[in-house]
Design a protein around this motif. Structure first.
Motif, PDB file in Angstrom:
ATOM      1  N   SER A   1      22.247   9.550   7.885  1.00 55.93           N
ATOM      2  CA  SER A   1      22.518  10.720   7.176  1.00 55.93           C
ATOM      3  C   SER A   1      22.419  11.918   8.138  1.00 55.93           C
ATOM      4  CB  SER A   1      21.739  11.049   5.802  1.00 55.93           C
ATOM      5  OG  SER A   1      22.334  11.954   5.088  1.00 55.93           O
TER       6      SER A   1
ATOM      7  N   ARG B   1       6.925   4.424 -10.712  1.00 51.99           N
ATOM      8  CA  ARG B   1       8.218   5.179 -10.891  1.00 51.99           C
ATOM      9  C   ARG B   1       8.821   4.244 -12.087  1.00 51.99           C
ATOM     10  NH1 ARG B   1       9.858  10.140  -8.586  1.00 51.99           N
ATOM     11  NH2 ARG B   1       8.832  10.167  -6.694  1.00 51.99           N
TER      12      ARG B   1
ATOM     13  N   MET C   1      10.798   5.282  -3.153  1.00 51.79           N
ATOM     14  CA  MET C   1      11.515   5.533  -4.424  1.00 51.79           C
ATOM     15  C   MET C   1      11.418   7.321  -4.367  1.00 51.79           C
ATOM     16  SD  MET C   1      10.782   2.699  -7.076  1.00 51.79           S
ATOM     17  CE  MET C   1      12.078   3.145  -8.120  1.00 51.79           C
ATOM     18  N   GLY C   2      11.701   7.972  -3.259  1.00 51.60           N
ATOM     19  CA  GLY C   2      11.625   9.321  -3.361  1.00 51.60           C
ATOM     20  C   GLY C   2      13.019   9.713  -3.444  1.00 51.60           C
ATOM     21  N   MET C   3      13.557  11.202  -3.016  1.00 50.97           N
ATOM     22  CA  MET C   3      14.705  11.747  -3.197  1.00 50.97           C
ATOM     23  C   MET C   3      15.918  10.485  -2.859  1.00 50.97           C
ATOM     24  SD  MET C   3      16.197  14.111  -4.512  1.00 50.97           S
ATOM     25  CE  MET C   3      14.858  15.325  -4.560  1.00 50.97           C
ATOM     26  N   LEU C   4      15.550   9.962  -1.650  1.00 46.25           N
ATOM     27  CA  LEU C   4      16.765   9.175  -1.015  1.00 46.25           C
ATOM     28  C   LEU C   4      16.669   7.861  -1.541  1.00 46.25           C
ATOM     29  CD1 LEU C   4      16.599  10.305   2.799  1.00 46.25           C
ATOM     30  CD2 LEU C   4      18.168  11.257   0.712  1.00 46.25           C
TER      31      LEU C   4
ATOM     32  N   GLU D   1       0.063   5.466   6.932  1.00 43.64           N
ATOM     33  CA  GLU D   1      -0.065   4.303   6.176  1.00 43.64           C
ATOM     34  C   GLU D   1       1.217   3.368   6.355  1.00 43.64           C
ATOM     35  OE1 GLU D   1      -0.637   4.650   1.674  1.00 43.64           O
ATOM     36  OE2 GLU D   1      -1.965   6.461   2.402  1.00 43.64           O
TER      37      GLU D   1
ATOM     38  N   TYR E   1       3.881  13.644   4.014  1.00 37.22           N
ATOM     39  CA  TYR E   1       5.300  13.834   3.781  1.00 37.22           C
ATOM     40  C   TYR E   1       5.276  14.446   2.390  1.00 37.22           C
ATOM     41  CZ  TYR E   1       3.887  10.552  -0.277  1.00 37.22           C
ATOM     42  OH  TYR E   1       3.768   9.892  -1.291  1.00 37.22           O
TER      43      TYR E   1
ATOM     44  N   ALA F   1      16.599   2.543   7.346  1.00 31.85           N
ATOM     45  CA  ALA F   1      17.344   3.822   7.772  1.00 31.85           C
ATOM     46  C   ALA F   1      16.148   4.869   7.737  1.00 31.85           C
ATOM     47  CB  ALA F   1      18.247   4.130   6.543  1.00 31.85           C
TER      48      ALA F   1
ATOM     49  N   PRO G   1       9.034   7.478   3.983  1.00 33.80           N
ATOM     50  CA  PRO G   1       8.518   8.583   5.168  1.00 33.80           C
ATOM     51  C   PRO G   1       7.521   7.820   6.189  1.00 33.80           C
ATOM     52  CG  PRO G   1       7.168   8.842   3.119  1.00 33.80           C
ATOM     53  CD  PRO G   1       8.126   7.761   2.915  1.00 33.80           C
TER      54      PRO G   1
ATOM     55  N   ASN H   1       7.070   1.497  -4.734  1.00 30.87           N
ATOM     56  CA  ASN H   1       6.735   2.984  -4.266  1.00 30.87           C
ATOM     57  C   ASN H   1       5.303   3.093  -4.291  1.00 30.87           C
ATOM     58  OD1 ASN H   1       7.850   5.448  -3.831  1.00 30.87           O
ATOM     59  ND2 ASN H   1       6.929   6.218  -5.681  1.00 30.87           N
ATOM     60  N   ARG H   2       4.598   4.283  -3.817  1.00 27.37           N
ATOM     61  CA  ARG H   2       3.193   4.433  -3.904  1.00 27.37           C
ATOM     62  C   ARG H   2       2.845   4.703  -5.294  1.00 27.37           C
ATOM     63  NH1 ARG H   2      -0.067   8.415  -4.201  1.00 27.37           N
ATOM     64  NH2 ARG H   2       1.845   9.956  -4.346  1.00 27.37           N
ATOM     65  N   SER H   3       3.391   5.674  -5.838  1.00 27.71           N
ATOM     66  CA  SER H   3       3.092   5.837  -7.237  1.00 27.71           C
ATOM     67  C   SER H   3       3.942   5.225  -8.215  1.00 27.71           C
ATOM     68  CB  SER H   3       2.985   7.281  -7.734  1.00 27.71           C
ATOM     69  OG  SER H   3       4.155   7.840  -7.201  1.00 27.71           O
TER      70      SER H   3
ATOM     71  N   ARG I   1      10.105  20.067   3.277  1.00 23.44           N
ATOM     72  CA  ARG I   1      11.184  19.225   3.923  1.00 23.44           C
ATOM     73  C   ARG I   1      12.453  19.683   3.129  1.00 23.44           C
ATOM     74  NH1 ARG I   1      11.872  14.994   0.387  1.00 23.44           N
ATOM     75  NH2 ARG I   1      10.838  15.257  -1.665  1.00 23.44           N
TER      76      ARG I   1
ATOM     77  N   ASP J   1      18.987   1.796  11.718  1.00 23.73           N
ATOM     78  CA  ASP J   1      19.792   3.092  12.211  1.00 23.73           C
ATOM     79  C   ASP J   1      18.911   3.914  13.101  1.00 23.73           C
ATOM     80  OD1 ASP J   1      21.858   5.526  11.796  1.00 23.73           O
ATOM     81  OD2 ASP J   1      19.933   6.250  10.695  1.00 23.73           O
TER      82      ASP J   1
HETATM   83  P1  NDP Z   1      10.618  11.490  -0.124  1.00 24.30           P
HETATM   84  O1  NDP Z   1       9.333  12.256   0.253  1.00 24.30           O
HETATM   85  O2  NDP Z   1      11.395  12.149  -1.516  1.00 24.30           O
HETATM   86  O3  NDP Z   1      10.308  10.310  -0.713  1.00 24.30           O
HETATM   87  C1  NDP Z   1       9.113   9.473  -0.039  1.00 24.30           C
HETATM   88  C2  NDP Z   1       8.803   8.116  -1.153  1.00 24.30           C
HETATM   89  O4  NDP Z   1       8.147   7.304  -0.277  1.00 24.30           O
HETATM   90  C3  NDP Z   1       7.920   8.687  -2.303  1.00 24.30           C
HETATM   91  O5  NDP Z   1       8.594   8.273  -3.586  1.00 24.30           O
HETATM   92  C4  NDP Z   1       6.655   8.268  -1.988  1.00 24.30           C
HETATM   93  O6  NDP Z   1       5.960   7.858  -3.103  1.00 24.30           O
HETATM   94  C5  NDP Z   1       6.899   7.093  -1.316  1.00 24.30           C
HETATM   95  N1  NDP Z   1       6.026   6.438  -0.323  1.00 24.30           N
HETATM   96  C6  NDP Z   1       5.179   7.267   0.722  1.00 24.30           C
HETATM   97  N2  NDP Z   1       4.204   6.573   1.203  1.00 24.30           N
HETATM   98  C7  NDP Z   1       4.259   5.372   0.594  1.00 24.30           C
HETATM   99  C8  NDP Z   1       3.397   4.247   0.925  1.00 24.30           C
HETATM  100  N3  NDP Z   1       2.260   4.249   1.711  1.00 24.30           N
HETATM  101  N4  NDP Z   1       3.856   3.282  -0.048  1.00 24.30           N
HETATM  102  C9  NDP Z   1       4.747   3.316  -0.804  1.00 24.30           C
HETATM  103  N5  NDP Z   1       5.661   4.429  -1.082  1.00 24.30           N
HETATM  104  C10 NDP Z   1       5.244   5.374  -0.424  1.00 24.30           C
HETATM  105  O7  NDP Z   1      11.323  11.357   1.252  1.00 24.30           O
HETATM  106  P2  NDP Z   1      13.001  11.175   1.287  1.00 24.30           P
HETATM  107  O8  NDP Z   1      13.376  10.332   0.156  1.00 24.30           O
HETATM  108  O9  NDP Z   1      13.782  12.616   1.294  1.00 24.30           O
HETATM  109  O10 NDP Z   1      13.184  10.601   2.523  1.00 24.30           O
HETATM  110  C11 NDP Z   1      12.724   9.429   3.114  1.00 24.30           C
HETATM  111  C12 NDP Z   1      12.595   9.128   4.449  1.00 24.30           C
HETATM  112  O11 NDP Z   1      14.080   9.034   4.882  1.00 24.30           O
HETATM  113  C13 NDP Z   1      12.484  10.405   5.451  1.00 24.30           C
HETATM  114  O12 NDP Z   1      11.255  10.761   5.528  1.00 24.30           O
HETATM  115  C14 NDP Z   1      13.168  10.165   6.918  1.00 24.30           C
HETATM  116  O13 NDP Z   1      12.108   9.187   7.477  1.00 24.30           O
HETATM  117  C15 NDP Z   1      14.345   9.259   6.270  1.00 24.30           C
HETATM  118  N6  NDP Z   1      15.608   9.677   6.650  1.00 24.30           N
HETATM  119  C16 NDP Z   1      16.449   9.257   7.520  1.00 24.30           C
HETATM  120  C17 NDP Z   1      17.566   9.552   7.865  1.00 24.30           C
HETATM  121  C18 NDP Z   1      18.510   8.908   8.836  1.00 24.30           C
HETATM  122  O14 NDP Z   1      19.565   9.454   8.900  1.00 24.30           O
HETATM  123  N7  NDP Z   1      18.099   7.710   9.235  1.00 24.30           N
HETATM  124  C19 NDP Z   1      17.933  10.991   7.219  1.00 24.30           C
HETATM  125  C20 NDP Z   1      17.134  11.419   6.233  1.00 24.30           C
HETATM  126  C21 NDP Z   1      15.824  10.849   6.204  1.00 24.30           C
HETATM  127  P3  NDP Z   1       5.200   9.010  -4.156  1.00 24.30           P
HETATM  128  O15 NDP Z   1       6.425   9.027  -5.357  1.00 24.30           O
HETATM  129  O16 NDP Z   1       3.983   8.258  -4.610  1.00 24.30           O
HETATM  130  O17 NDP Z   1       4.929  10.203  -3.228  1.00 24.30           O
END
Ligand code: NDP
Ligand code: OXD
Length: 308
Positions: free
Chosen positions: A274, A166, A140-143, A199, A308, A221, A195, A162-164, A85, A247
């Protein structure tokens, strides 16, 4: 060995120039010009070409041109294909701007003041500092982490779910279904940056809204598929939620007679929270290709089983 790009021409032109300058040994082609299909090892696309295994038999990596990968049908991709991604600072910075704007607007009661303006009302609400407003970010991923860091700088009382597990400085961290209710109960403004996976589809529904404090606000968003639209409308109707900034929708755009267009408590933006920024994203792609060439782990590799 070649790199194939399938997407808007403007971004392609920027990347073609960056590749020619920084990695001239890797020819950069733009769809539908694919050259010798057996030479294409890398593809950057939002929508891959149909029958990808036959069209590009030697493909090694599929780079999403966006942060999300829910647009891919994983079952149609060759099992061994690595999916990556988009992780790039320009996209992250723009998302932080949007989340800060939305949270500040809700915190400072802007939806209410706009309604008041339209009805000729001059009526102040108590002005409260950000430190008294509890913001909760799902994902609590990158964004999500970058948005939380920005919201902390603005002074908000921040939590993340978050899933795992942090551990972010200055952020109350919750994880998994077992801690969801506790997270929601302390959240005045809920931000979704999850994402879209099997789930998380439909997670923004009655079960979550009912666990928030009365009058809480929502910012979505991430993807329209997270939201159960009827549950949002009901929660806005019964006061469980007081406003929503959306959004994203499913489908985009919503039908012309969709209630979101005119709802007085919904602000709708056309998926602009974004966007991948060509220059910084090109650098990120080149960095990843260098890592690959040196056998180092890539940034943003997708777990295809998790989605994801
Ligand atoms: P990442 O993959 O970096 O982060 C996803 C986070 O979500 C991880 O920390 C993950 O946990 C957590 N997660 C996943 N599944 C679950 C769950 N079932 N329960 C709890 N937490 C969960 O993604 P990004 O932060 O880079 O991006 C997030 C989303 O933002 C993208 O997938 C996209 O849909 C959206 N986006 C929207 C845009 C817009 O313009 N509207 C632009 C860009 C992105 P873990 O740490 O355990 O893996
Ligand atoms: C993305 C998006 O996923 O633009 O990057 O939504």
């Amino acid at each position: 060995m070649t790199f194939l790009y399938k997407g808007p021409a403007q971004r392609g032109a920027v990347w073609a120039e960056q590749f020619a300058r920084r990695m001239p040994q890797l020819p950069f082609l733009t769809w539908p010009e694919i050259g010798d299909p057996a030479q294409v090892r890398f593809l950057a696309a939002w929508e891959p070409p149909p029958r990808i295994a036959e069209t590009l038999p030697k493909l090694e990596i599929l780079f999403s041109v966006g942060a999300g990968v829910d647009q891919f049908d994983f079952s149609a991709l060759p099992p061994g294909l690595t999916v990556v991604r988009m992780v790039e600072p320009g996209l992250t910075a723009c998302m932080c701007e949007y989340i800060s704007w939305a949270v500040l607007s809700l915190h400072r009661e802007m939806p209410l003041y706009l309604r008041q303006q339209r009805s000729g009302q001059w009526k102040e609400q108590p002005v409260r500092p950000a430190s008294t407003r509890r913001v909760g970010v799902m994902g609590m991923g990158m964004l999500g982490r970058a948005a939380l860091a920005q919201l902390r700088l603005l002074g908000f009382d921040c939590a993340g779910w978050n899933r795992s597990r942090r551990n972010e400085p200055g952020v109350r961290c919750y994880s998994g279904e077992a801690e969801l209710d506790e997270f929601l109960a302390r959240t005045d403004i809920l931000v979704c940056l999850l994402p879209l996976t099997p789930e998380t589809r439909g997670i923004l529904g009655r079960r979550v809204f009912d666990a928030l404090p009365q009058g809480a606000c929502l910012v979505n968003a991430s993807r329209g598929g997270h939201l159960v639209e009827a549950d949002l409308l009901a929660a806005l109707e019964n006061g469980r939620l007081s406003a929503a900034v959306l959004d994203v929708c499913e489908p985009e755009p919503p039908a012309q007679d969709h209630p979101f267009w005119t709802h007085p408590r919904i602000w709708l933006t056309p998926h602009i929270a974004s966007a991948t920024q060509a220059e910084t994203a090109g650098e990120a792609l080149l960095d990843n290709l260098r890592r690959y060439a040196f056998g180092l782990p890539l940034e943003g590799v997708v777990d295809r089983l998790r989605g994801y």
